[in-house]
Write a protein that holds these residues in place. Structure first.
Motif, short mmCIF file in Angstrom:
data_model
loop_
_atom_site.label_atom_id
_atom_site.label_comp_id
_atom_site.label_asym_id
_atom_site.label_seq_id
_atom_site.Cartn_x
_atom_site.Cartn_y
_atom_site.Cartn_z
N ASP A 1 3.17 0.76 3.18
CA ASP A 1 4.52 0.33 2.81
C ASP A 1 5.34 1.49 2.27
OD1 ASP A 1 4.49 -2.82 2.93
OD2 ASP A 1 2.59 -2.22 2.03
N LEU A 2 4.65 2.53 1.77
CA LEU A 2 5.37 3.62 1.10
C LEU A 2 4.58 4.91 1.19
CD1 LEU A 2 7.74 4.48 -0.79
CD2 LEU A 2 6.30 3.77 -2.72
N ILE A 3 5.28 6.00 1.53
CA ILE A 3 4.72 7.35 1.49
C ILE A 3 5.49 8.14 0.44
CG2 ILE A 3 4.38 9.51 2.76
CD1 ILE A 3 4.30 7.79 5.34
N GLY B 1 13.44 3.48 -7.15
CA GLY B 1 13.46 4.10 -5.83
C GLY B 1 12.24 3.76 -5.01
N PHE B 2 11.08 3.77 -5.64
CA PHE B 2 9.84 3.41 -4.93
C PHE B 2 9.92 1.97 -4.42
CE2 PHE B 2 7.27 6.47 -7.84
CZ PHE B 2 7.69 7.55 -7.09
N LEU B 3 10.34 1.07 -5.28
CA LEU B 3 10.39 -0.34 -4.90
C LEU B 3 11.39 -0.56 -3.76
CD1 LEU B 3 10.23 -2.01 -8.43
CD2 LEU B 3 8.39 -1.82 -6.74
N TRP B 4 12.54 0.10 -3.86
CA TRP B 4 13.55 -0.05 -2.81
C TRP B 4 13.04 0.51 -1.48
CZ3 TRP B 4 16.10 3.67 0.11
CH2 TRP B 4 17.14 3.20 0.91
N ALA B 5 12.43 1.70 -1.53
CA ALA B 5 11.94 2.32 -0.30
C ALA B 5 10.89 1.45 0.37
CB ALA B 5 11.38 3.71 -0.59
N ALA B 6 10.06 0.80 -0.42
CA ALA B 6 8.98 -0.02 0.12
C ALA B 6 9.46 -1.33 0.72
CB ALA B 6 7.95 -0.30 -0.98
N LYS C 1 0.83 -1.19 0.00
CA LYS C 1 0.00 0.00 0.00
C LYS C 1 0.88 1.26 0.00
CE LYS C 1 -2.30 -1.22 3.70
NZ LYS C 1 -3.30 -1.21 4.80
N ALA C 2 0.48 2.22 -0.84
CA ALA C 2 1.22 3.47 -0.95
C ALA C 2 0.27 4.65 -0.83
CB ALA C 2 1.97 3.54 -2.27
N LEU C 3 0.77 5.74 -0.29
CA LEU C 3 0.04 7.00 -0.20
C LEU C 3 0.85 8.08 -0.91
CD1 LEU C 3 -2.13 8.96 1.02
CD2 LEU C 3 -0.60 9.16 3.03
N ILE C 4 0.21 8.76 -1.87
CA ILE C 4 0.81 9.92 -2.54
C ILE C 4 0.06 11.15 -2.09
CG2 ILE C 4 1.31 11.02 -4.76
CD1 ILE C 4 1.17 8.21 -6.04
N VAL C 5 0.79 12.14 -1.57
CA VAL C 5 0.16 13.39 -1.15
C VAL C 5 0.78 14.53 -1.96
CG1 VAL C 5 -0.30 14.97 0.76
CG2 VAL C 5 -0.24 12.49 1.17
N TRP C 6 -0.04 15.20 -2.76
CA TRP C 6 0.47 16.24 -3.66
C TRP C 6 -0.15 17.60 -3.34
CZ3 TRP C 6 -2.89 19.05 -6.66
CH2 TRP C 6 -4.15 18.49 -6.93
N GLY C 7 0.61 18.65 -3.69
CA GLY C 7 0.09 20.00 -3.47
C GLY C 7 1.22 21.01 -3.44
N GLY C 8 0.95 22.16 -2.82
CA GLY C 8 1.95 23.21 -2.76
C GLY C 8 2.00 24.00 -4.06
N GLN D 1 -1.47 -0.99 -4.13
CA GLN D 1 -2.74 -0.32 -3.89
C GLN D 1 -2.41 1.13 -3.53
OE1 GLN D 1 -5.27 -2.20 -0.91
NE2 GLN D 1 -6.01 -0.20 -0.26
N VAL D 2 -2.91 2.08 -4.33
CA VAL D 2 -2.45 3.46 -4.22
C VAL D 2 -3.59 4.40 -3.83
CG1 VAL D 2 -1.26 5.36 -5.38
CG2 VAL D 2 -0.78 2.99 -6.07
N GLU D 3 -3.35 5.19 -2.79
CA GLU D 3 -4.25 6.28 -2.42
C GLU D 3 -3.58 7.59 -2.78
OE1 GLU D 3 -6.17 8.49 1.52
OE2 GLU D 3 -5.33 6.46 1.72
N VAL D 4 -4.31 8.49 -3.46
CA VAL D 4 -3.78 9.79 -3.85
C VAL D 4 -4.60 10.87 -3.15
CG1 VAL D 4 -3.29 11.37 -5.75
CG2 VAL D 4 -3.06 8.90 -6.10
N SER D 5 -3.90 11.81 -2.52
CA SER D 5 -4.57 12.86 -1.76
C SER D 5 -3.92 14.21 -2.06
CB SER D 5 -4.46 12.58 -0.26
OG SER D 5 -4.86 13.70 0.51
#
Length: 245
Positions: free
Chosen positions: A54-56, A212-217, A4-11, A34-38
């Motif tokens: 697993d990943l932010i 990078g995503f896979l390694w971080a997770a 499971k991953a969470l992507i938080v975008w903005g700014g 499984q990705v949640e985008v916020s």
């Protein structure tokens, strides 16, 4: 088990955070996440939910964040949740929060020449296989000058100066472009590439981010294999960042 991953975008909109988040979402879904985008920093309010990830992936340039949110992320990453991001979306976020800079490994200070500078990204030979098989490549974008943690493992660099400025009177220096570091049990990955979506879409850059995503997770798996706390103490309750709280 699906990760499971969470992507938080903005700014700042100039970094096209929504478009970049969509590219990141596509990469992760191709890897069966499984990705949640916020687009709300309130996504960092629920510490227990963050712990289950697993990943932010933060992609939020500048702005301000509640200190408790950074502490929630810090504790989640220290427990083994991965943290990965790029450009200003991760290392030009929340300029007033040094806890964030400590955790991520560095912070942006300048991009001499602004957008449109042609420069080389040089792949480093290191102990990490993360960029194995990639060759040096050219980018026309912002060239990030960063203040960075000496603890990071540098996987790619660029050479300064390319563009004139007060920094150019110093000797030539190599500046990190891609790095990894540890935060407790967690794996932290950063790439300074990615000013806008067209740079992220470059084959070399998207491959770097995917790896990078896979390694971080992988941090949660690693946390089960290593007894870090027996060596370094309780990494989840670290209080050494209190001056910014």
């Amino acid at each position: 088990m699906t990760k499971k991953a969470l992507i938080v975008w903005g700014g700042w909109d100039g970094h096209q955070p929504k478009q970049v988040a969509e590219i990141f979402k596509g990469i992760l879904e191709e890897e069966n996440f499984q990705v949640e985008v916020s687009n709300s920093l309130d996504s960092y309010a629920d510490k227990e939910k963050l712990m289950e990830l697993d990943l932010i992936i933060p992609h939020w340039t500048m702005g301000e964040i509640e200190k408790k949110y950074v502490l929630n992320i810090s504790e989640a990453v220290a427990s083994g949740v991965g943290l990965a991001g790029c450009h200003g979306g991760m290392c030009d976020s929340f300029r007033n929060n040094v806890d964030w800079q400590f955790m991520t490994g560095g912070n942006w200070v300048a991009h001499p020449g602004n957008d449109g500078v042609e420069y080389m990204v040089n792949i480093k030979h290191s102990s990490s296989p993360l960029l194995e098989g990639l060759s040096d490549f050219k980018v026309v974008s912002e060239q990030y000058y960063l203040h960075y943690d000496p603890a990071v493992e540098v996987l790619a660099t660029t050479r300064f100066p390319v563009f004139h400025g007060p920094h150019a009177t110093n000797k030539a220096v190599e500046m990190p472009v891609v790095w990894t570091k540890r935060w407790g049990f967690g794996n932290v990955f950063y790439s300074s590439l990615g000013h806008q979506a067209n740079i992220i879409a470059m084959p070399e850059v998207s491959l770097i981010m995917r790896r990078g995503f896979l390694w971080a997770a992988e941090g949660k798996t690693r946390s089960k294999e290593l007894d870090v706390e027996s060596i370094y103490g309780n990494v989840r309750t670290y209080t050494g960042m209190g001056d910014s709280q």
